[in-house]
Design a protein around this motif. Structure first.
Motif, PDB file in Angstrom:
ATOM      1  N   ALA A 299      -2.827  -5.145  13.252  1.00 37.95           N
ATOM      2  CA  ALA A 299      -2.234  -4.916  14.573  1.00 37.95           C
ATOM      3  C   ALA A 299      -2.980  -3.827  15.332  1.00 37.95           C
ATOM      4  N   GLY A 300      -4.005  -3.246  14.686  1.00 35.83           N
ATOM      5  CA  GLY A 300      -4.796  -2.204  15.337  1.00 35.83           C
ATOM      6  C   GLY A 300      -4.465  -0.796  14.887  1.00 35.83           C
ATOM      7  N   GLN A 301      -3.535  -0.650  13.921  1.00 35.90           N
ATOM      8  CA  GLN A 301      -3.169   0.693  13.450  1.00 35.90           C
ATOM      9  C   GLN A 301      -4.365   1.348  12.769  1.00 35.90           C
ATOM     10  N   THR A 302      -4.600   2.616  13.116  1.00 38.71           N
ATOM     11  CA  THR A 302      -5.732   3.342  12.520  1.00 38.71           C
ATOM     12  C   THR A 302      -5.291   4.573  11.744  1.00 38.71           C
ATOM     13  N   VAL A 303      -4.097   5.096  12.029  1.00 38.54           N
ATOM     14  CA  VAL A 303      -3.555   6.230  11.274  1.00 38.54           C
ATOM     15  C   VAL A 303      -2.287   5.738  10.578  1.00 38.54           C
ATOM     16  N   PHE A 304      -2.283   5.837   9.233  1.00 39.30           N
ATOM     17  CA  PHE A 304      -1.219   5.176   8.468  1.00 39.30           C
ATOM     18  C   PHE A 304      -0.048   6.101   8.148  1.00 39.30           C
ATOM     19  N   HIS A 305       0.460   6.696   9.230  1.00 37.54           N
ATOM     20  CA  HIS A 305       1.743   7.396   9.269  1.00 37.54           C
ATOM     21  C   HIS A 305       2.369   6.892  10.564  1.00 37.54           C
ATOM     22  N   ILE A 306       3.488   6.190  10.444  1.00 39.68           N
ATOM     23  CA  ILE A 306       4.046   5.504  11.618  1.00 39.68           C
ATOM     24  C   ILE A 306       4.199   6.451  12.817  1.00 39.68           C
TER      25      ILE A 306
ATOM     26  N   MET B  56       0.859  -1.201   0.000  1.00 38.54           N
ATOM     27  CA  MET B  56       0.000   0.000   0.000  1.00 38.54           C
ATOM     28  C   MET B  56       0.893   1.249   0.000  1.00 38.54           C
ATOM     29  N   ALA B  57       0.617   2.181  -0.893  1.00 42.24           N
ATOM     30  CA  ALA B  57       1.426   3.405  -0.962  1.00 42.24           C
ATOM     31  C   ALA B  57       0.996   4.377   0.141  1.00 42.24           C
ATOM     32  N   TYR B  58       1.953   5.187   0.584  1.00 39.57           N
ATOM     33  CA  TYR B  58       1.659   6.204   1.600  1.00 39.57           C
ATOM     34  C   TYR B  58       0.597   7.173   1.076  1.00 39.57           C
ATOM     35  N   ASN B  59      -0.420   7.423   1.892  1.00 40.11           N
ATOM     36  CA  ASN B  59      -1.503   8.338   1.507  1.00 40.11           C
ATOM     37  C   ASN B  59      -1.354   9.620   2.328  1.00 40.11           C
ATOM     38  N   ASP B  60      -0.978  10.715   1.656  1.00 42.26           N
ATOM     39  CA  ASP B  60      -0.662  11.933   2.409  1.00 42.26           C
ATOM     40  C   ASP B  60      -1.898  12.715   2.855  1.00 42.26           C
TER      41      ASP B  60
ATOM     42  N   GLY C 275       4.566   3.448  35.937  1.00 43.25           N
ATOM     43  CA  GLY C 275       4.863   2.655  34.745  1.00 43.25           C
ATOM     44  C   GLY C 275       4.625   3.456  33.487  1.00 43.25           C
ATOM     45  N   LEU C 276       5.187   2.965  32.391  1.00 45.27           N
ATOM     46  CA  LEU C 276       5.034   3.686  31.119  1.00 45.27           C
ATOM     47  C   LEU C 276       5.077   2.663  29.986  1.00 45.27           C
ATOM     48  N   MET C 277       4.101   2.727  29.115  1.00 36.16           N
ATOM     49  CA  MET C 277       4.058   1.795  27.986  1.00 36.16           C
ATOM     50  C   MET C 277       4.405   2.526  26.697  1.00 36.16           C
ATOM     51  N   ILE C 278       5.237   1.897  25.860  1.00 38.78           N
ATOM     52  CA  ILE C 278       5.528   2.448  24.540  1.00 38.78           C
ATOM     53  C   ILE C 278       5.016   1.444  23.519  1.00 38.78           C
ATOM     54  N   ALA C 279       4.158   1.918  22.599  1.00 37.43           N
ATOM     55  CA  ALA C 279       3.543   1.009  21.632  1.00 37.43           C
ATOM     56  C   ALA C 279       3.662   1.571  20.222  1.00 37.43           C
ATOM     57  N   GLN C 280       3.765   0.658  19.265  1.00 40.47           N
ATOM     58  CA  GLN C 280       3.787   1.036  17.849  1.00 40.47           C
ATOM     59  C   GLN C 280       3.020  -0.039  17.083  1.00 40.47           C
ATOM     60  N   LEU C 281       1.938   0.351  16.441  1.00 42.04           N
ATOM     61  CA  LEU C 281       1.095  -0.612  15.741  1.00 42.04           C
ATOM     62  C   LEU C 281       1.407  -0.538  14.250  1.00 42.04           C
ATOM     63  N   ASN C 282       1.773  -1.664  13.668  1.00 41.86           N
ATOM     64  CA  ASN C 282       2.094  -1.712  12.235  1.00 41.86           C
ATOM     65  C   ASN C 282       1.071  -2.568  11.508  1.00 41.86           C
ATOM     66  N   GLY C 283       0.170  -1.895  10.768  1.00 46.01           N
ATOM     67  CA  GLY C 283      -0.849  -2.604  10.009  1.00 46.01           C
ATOM     68  C   GLY C 283      -2.188  -2.617  10.720  1.00 46.01           C
TER      69      GLY C 283
ATOM     70  N   PHE D  76      -2.109  12.652  10.380  1.00 41.76           N
ATOM     71  CA  PHE D  76      -0.792  13.072  10.880  1.00 41.76           C
ATOM     72  C   PHE D  76      -0.014  13.829   9.794  1.00 41.76           C
ATOM     73  N   ALA D  77      -0.205  13.460   8.527  1.00 44.22           N
ATOM     74  CA  ALA D  77       0.409  14.215   7.432  1.00 44.22           C
ATOM     75  C   ALA D  77      -0.162  15.634   7.417  1.00 44.22           C
ATOM     76  N   LYS D  78      -1.464  15.747   7.685  1.00 45.23           N
ATOM     77  CA  LYS D  78      -2.095  17.085   7.730  1.00 45.23           C
ATOM     78  C   LYS D  78      -1.546  17.896   8.900  1.00 45.23           C
TER      79      LYS D  78
END
Ligand code: 5GP
Length: 138
Positions: A94-101, A1-5, A83-91, A9-11
């Motif tokens: 995996a639950g990603q909803t905004v497709f800018h990492i 899938m190509a990046y969709n600007d 505590g502190l959680m760091i998360a990154q969802l890819n795809g 987050f791109a905005k």
């Protein structure tokens, strides 16, 4: 899938959509998550156009990691979470909803569950106040 600007987050990066900013440098931007899963939930995004970790150069990824470490320390200090959680969802799978990492920095407390992902808009005044505390801890 190509990046969709046209993703949000791109905005934000182009200044076409608002954000409650925490930090910015040449390679990255950090701002409050508008639908936080916990008090102090902060996002860090690279300025390069990349959907996933797989689309980034090691140097660009290193810049994202460097800013994430800096923000994590400031969030932990400012919000005072044990505590502190760091998360990154890819795809989407995996639950990603905004497709800018991006990386999520989410404070955690014993016995307090996280709120549901991307569900409830926060009061912007509260986010502004939290961002000011995080900026002061940078
Ligand atoms: P993902 O599901 O892609 O890992 O996370 C996207 C995150 O972006 C979610 O936590 C969601 O609350 C947040 N988000 C979605 N739209 C906006 C927005 O317009 N502004 C900000 N600051 N955060 C957003």
């Amino acid at each position: 899938m190509a990046y969709n600007d046209s993703n949000i987050f791109a905005k934000i990066l182009r200044g076409e959509a608002p954000c409650v900013k925490v930090y910015e440098d040449d390679a990255t931007l950090s701002f409050m998550d508008v639908m936080p899963q916990a008090e102090g939930h902060t996002l860090i995004i690279p300025k390069v156009a990349a959907e996933f970790i797989f689309d980034m150069t090691p140097d660009d990824y290193a810049a994202l990691a460097k800013t994430t470490q800096k923000i994590a320390a400031a969030v932990k200090q400012a919000i005072g979470s044990p505590g502190l959680m760091i998360a990154q969802l890819n795809g989407a799978e995996a639950g990603q909803t905004v497709f800018h990492i991006h990386n999520h920095v989410i404070p955690r407390w014993d016995g307090i569950d996280m709120k549901l992902h991307a569900r409830q808009l926060a009061d912007i005044k509260v986010l502004e106040e939290q961002a000011a505390r995080i900026r002061a801890a940078l």
